[in-house]
Motif scaffolding. Sequence first.
Motif, PDB file in Angstrom:
ATOM      1  N   SER A   1       0.846  -1.384   0.230  1.00 57.90           N
ATOM      2  CA  SER A   1      -0.098  -0.003  -0.425  1.00 57.90           C
ATOM      3  C   SER A   1       0.660   1.191   0.343  1.00 57.90           C
ATOM      4  O   SER A   1       1.718   1.135   0.484  1.00 57.90           O
ATOM      5  N   TYR A   2       0.843   2.426  -0.922  1.00 50.49           N
ATOM      6  CA  TYR A   2       1.027   3.675  -1.011  1.00 50.49           C
ATOM      7  C   TYR A   2       0.884   4.079   0.230  1.00 50.49           C
ATOM      8  O   TYR A   2       1.217   5.208   0.969  1.00 50.49           O
ATOM      9  N   HIS A   3       0.127   3.701   1.056  1.00 47.49           N
ATOM     10  CA  HIS A   3      -0.734   4.576   2.770  1.00 47.49           C
ATOM     11  C   HIS A   3       0.858   4.293   3.428  1.00 47.49           C
ATOM     12  O   HIS A   3       1.376   4.633   4.492  1.00 47.49           O
ATOM     13  N   MET A   4       1.586   3.344   3.252  1.00 46.96           N
ATOM     14  CA  MET A   4       2.753   2.756   4.011  1.00 46.96           C
ATOM     15  C   MET A   4       4.024   3.790   4.069  1.00 46.96           C
ATOM     16  O   MET A   4       5.175   3.644   4.677  1.00 46.96           O
TER      17      MET A   4
ATOM     18  N   ALA B   1      -0.346   8.108  -0.159  1.00 47.23           N
ATOM     19  CA  ALA B   1      -1.687   7.372  -0.362  1.00 47.23           C
ATOM     20  C   ALA B   1      -2.898   8.450   1.071  1.00 47.23           C
ATOM     21  O   ALA B   1      -2.063   8.410   1.968  1.00 47.23           O
ATOM     22  N   ILE B   2      -3.945   8.940   0.382  1.00 47.32           N
ATOM     23  CA  ILE B   2      -4.541   8.512   1.866  1.00 47.32           C
ATOM     24  C   ILE B   2      -6.700   8.837   1.688  1.00 47.32           C
ATOM     25  O   ILE B   2      -6.444   8.455   0.451  1.00 47.32           O
ATOM     26  N   ASP B   3      -6.959   8.430   2.261  1.00 44.28           N
ATOM     27  CA  ASP B   3      -8.643   7.981   2.074  1.00 44.28           C
ATOM     28  C   ASP B   3      -9.215   9.435   2.820  1.00 44.28           C
ATOM     29  O   ASP B   3      -9.123   9.285   4.068  1.00 44.28           O
ATOM     30  N   ILE B   4     -10.391   9.229   1.798  1.00 40.70           N
ATOM     31  CA  ILE B   4     -11.392  10.760   2.366  1.00 40.70           C
ATOM     32  C   ILE B   4     -12.187  10.846   1.970  1.00 40.70           C
ATOM     33  O   ILE B   4     -12.685   9.966   1.112  1.00 40.70           O
ATOM     34  N   ARG B   5     -13.089  12.043   2.179  1.00 38.78           N
ATOM     35  CA  ARG B   5     -14.156  12.375   2.220  1.00 38.78           C
ATOM     36  C   ARG B   5     -13.725  13.677   2.103  1.00 38.78           C
ATOM     37  O   ARG B   5     -13.768  14.541   2.824  1.00 38.78           O
ATOM     38  N   LEU B   6     -14.907  14.718   1.568  1.00 41.48           N
ATOM     39  CA  LEU B   6     -15.289  15.886   1.445  1.00 41.48           C
ATOM     40  C   LEU B   6     -17.002  16.056   1.664  1.00 41.48           C
ATOM     41  O   LEU B   6     -17.949  16.131   0.679  1.00 41.48           O
ATOM     42  N   PRO B   7     -17.176  16.351   3.156  1.00 41.78           N
ATOM     43  CA  PRO B   7     -18.622  16.621   3.487  1.00 41.78           C
ATOM     44  C   PRO B   7     -19.099  17.522   2.028  1.00 41.78           C
ATOM     45  O   PRO B   7     -18.872  18.309   1.862  1.00 41.78           O
ATOM     46  N   GLY B   8     -20.471  17.360   2.345  1.00 41.51           N
ATOM     47  CA  GLY B   8     -21.360  18.314   1.125  1.00 41.51           C
ATOM     48  C   GLY B   8     -20.840  18.055  -0.763  1.00 41.51           C
ATOM     49  O   GLY B   8     -21.459  18.758  -1.620  1.00 41.51           O
ATOM     50  N   VAL B   9     -19.364  17.530  -0.963  1.00 37.19           N
ATOM     51  CA  VAL B   9     -19.498  16.672  -2.573  1.00 37.19           C
ATOM     52  C   VAL B   9     -20.507  15.244  -2.244  1.00 37.19           C
ATOM     53  O   VAL B   9     -19.822  14.351  -1.402  1.00 37.19           O
ATOM     54  N   PRO B  10     -20.932  14.533  -3.048  1.00 34.81           N
ATOM     55  CA  PRO B  10     -21.317  13.397  -3.246  1.00 34.81           C
ATOM     56  C   PRO B  10     -19.483  12.995  -3.702  1.00 34.81           C
ATOM     57  O   PRO B  10     -19.694  13.199  -4.766  1.00 34.81           O
ATOM     58  N   LEU B  11     -20.136  11.542  -3.323  1.00 35.20           N
ATOM     59  CA  LEU B  11     -18.753  10.861  -3.350  1.00 35.20           C
ATOM     60  C   LEU B  11     -18.338  10.543  -4.618  1.00 35.20           C
ATOM     61  O   LEU B  11     -17.025  11.007  -5.194  1.00 35.20           O
ATOM     62  N   LYS B  12     -19.178  10.258  -5.580  1.00 30.90           N
ATOM     63  CA  LYS B  12     -19.133   9.700  -7.215  1.00 30.90           C
ATOM     64  C   LYS B  12     -18.551  11.260  -7.087  1.00 30.90           C
ATOM     65  O   LYS B  12     -17.742  11.051  -8.749  1.00 30.90           O
ATOM     66  N   GLN B  13     -18.923  12.257  -7.065  1.00 32.13           N
ATOM     67  CA  GLN B  13     -18.338  13.343  -8.077  1.00 32.13           C
ATOM     68  C   GLN B  13     -17.170  14.196  -7.465  1.00 32.13           C
ATOM     69  O   GLN B  13     -15.949  14.214  -8.213  1.00 32.13           O
ATOM     70  N   LEU B  14     -16.800  13.715  -5.788  1.00 34.18           N
ATOM     71  CA  LEU B  14     -15.419  13.731  -5.673  1.00 34.18           C
ATOM     72  C   LEU B  14     -14.763  12.759  -6.070  1.00 34.18           C
ATOM     73  O   LEU B  14     -13.590  13.520  -6.710  1.00 34.18           O
ATOM     74  N   GLY B  15     -14.820  11.462  -6.248  1.00 32.38           N
ATOM     75  CA  GLY B  15     -14.043  10.404  -7.252  1.00 32.38           C
ATOM     76  C   GLY B  15     -13.798  10.659  -8.446  1.00 32.38           C
ATOM     77  O   GLY B  15     -13.348  10.616  -9.182  1.00 32.38           O
TER      78      GLY B  15
ATOM     79  N   GLY C   1      -3.162   7.327  -8.268  1.00 33.13           N
ATOM     80  CA  GLY C   1      -4.674   5.988  -8.207  1.00 33.13           C
ATOM     81  C   GLY C   1      -5.450   6.845  -7.131  1.00 33.13           C
ATOM     82  O   GLY C   1      -5.625   7.569  -6.207  1.00 33.13           O
ATOM     83  N   VAL C   2      -6.684   6.543  -7.886  1.00 33.25           N
ATOM     84  CA  VAL C   2      -8.153   7.042  -7.352  1.00 33.25           C
ATOM     85  C   VAL C   2      -8.736   6.122  -7.171  1.00 33.25           C
ATOM     86  O   VAL C   2      -9.199   5.297  -8.307  1.00 33.25           O
ATOM     87  N   GLY C   3      -9.239   5.168  -5.945  1.00 35.34           N
ATOM     88  CA  GLY C   3      -9.983   4.243  -5.690  1.00 35.34           C
ATOM     89  C   GLY C   3     -11.324   4.950  -5.873  1.00 35.34           C
ATOM     90  O   GLY C   3     -11.349   5.733  -3.860  1.00 35.34           O
TER      91      GLY C   3
ATOM     92  N   HIS D   1     -10.181   6.423  -2.341  1.00 31.15           N
ATOM     93  CA  HIS D   1      -8.310   6.657  -2.320  1.00 31.15           C
ATOM     94  C   HIS D   1      -8.021   7.441  -3.039  1.00 31.15           C
ATOM     95  O   HIS D   1      -8.496   7.086  -4.509  1.00 31.15           O
ATOM     96  N   VAL D   2      -7.074   8.171  -2.789  1.00 32.44           N
ATOM     97  CA  VAL D   2      -6.186   8.937  -3.858  1.00 32.44           C
ATOM     98  C   VAL D   2      -4.789   8.623  -3.113  1.00 32.44           C
ATOM     99  O   VAL D   2      -4.149   8.406  -2.280  1.00 32.44           O
ATOM    100  N   ASP D   3      -4.081   8.028  -4.429  1.00 31.61           N
ATOM    101  CA  ASP D   3      -2.313   8.613  -4.661  1.00 31.61           C
ATOM    102  C   ASP D   3      -2.126   9.182  -4.763  1.00 31.61           C
ATOM    103  O   ASP D   3      -2.358   9.712  -5.843  1.00 31.61           O
ATOM    104  N   VAL D   4      -0.458   9.007  -5.096  1.00 29.05           N
ATOM    105  CA  VAL D   4       0.857   9.799  -5.881  1.00 29.05           C
ATOM    106  C   VAL D   4       1.517   9.030  -6.670  1.00 29.05           C
ATOM    107  O   VAL D   4       2.668   9.423  -6.875  1.00 29.05           O
ATOM    108  N   GLY D   5       0.963   7.381  -6.936  1.00 25.66           N
ATOM    109  CA  GLY D   5       2.045   6.381  -7.598  1.00 25.66           C
ATOM    110  C   GLY D   5       1.255   6.554  -8.955  1.00 25.66           C
ATOM    111  O   GLY D   5       0.631   7.357  -9.012  1.00 25.66           O
ATOM    112  N   PRO D   6       1.720   5.476  -9.562  1.00 30.35           N
ATOM    113  CA  PRO D   6       0.904   5.407 -11.210  1.00 30.35           C
ATOM    114  C   PRO D   6      -0.494   5.765 -11.372  1.00 30.35           C
ATOM    115  O   PRO D   6      -0.851   5.779 -10.322  1.00 30.35           O
ATOM    116  N   VAL D   7      -0.902   6.314 -12.883  1.00 25.58           N
ATOM    117  CA  VAL D   7      -2.220   6.568 -12.711  1.00 25.58           C
ATOM    118  C   VAL D   7      -2.500   5.614 -13.149  1.00 25.58           C
ATOM    119  O   VAL D   7      -2.550   4.538 -14.103  1.00 25.58           O
TER     120      VAL D   7
END
Length: 183
Positions: A131-134, A138-152, A162-164, A173-179
Amino acid sequence: MNLISRRGFLKSLSGTALGLASASALGARTPFLASPERKLSFYNLHTGESLDATYWAEGHYIPDVMAEVNHLLRDHRSDTSIAMDPRLFDMLHLLQQDLGIQKQFHVISGYRSPETNAKLRKQSSSVAKRSYHMLGKAIDIRLPGVPLKQLGSQARSLQVGGVGYYQRSNFIHVDVGPVRTWG
């Protein structure tokens, strides 16, 4: 030039170079480069800690602020932290700019120690062995008021790393590894 001013000059140059390298990796967007400051706000869901941080100003990352952000994003299970990759913060800053909002990111997971990652991996097949978290990338997030689908969708459009999409768990999940994308 004396040693002290030479050090200051070199430190300034390295900060500027890192800032430009990050911007380059993020597509060298003009508004991003023109921004005099880069700010982020975090709320750690596990520790209850919040932080509003101007992490970049006057052409460089601010070490004391970066240390505060690293602490907030620590592995809450082992109470350990590492230096997170500044490009991750630049990615989040750009994501907020593209969304046209300045809201507090709710953090599900930032840094994970190898031990924590192994434990979580035993509980879920969606946890990556390497995992890029190690790595603090990487970071796993949400942004209140922004629909998850829109954020992703917006994160994917950046084409930075990477975006999961984890709809059932309500985070991306967002990371700065390969796209790459999943979920």
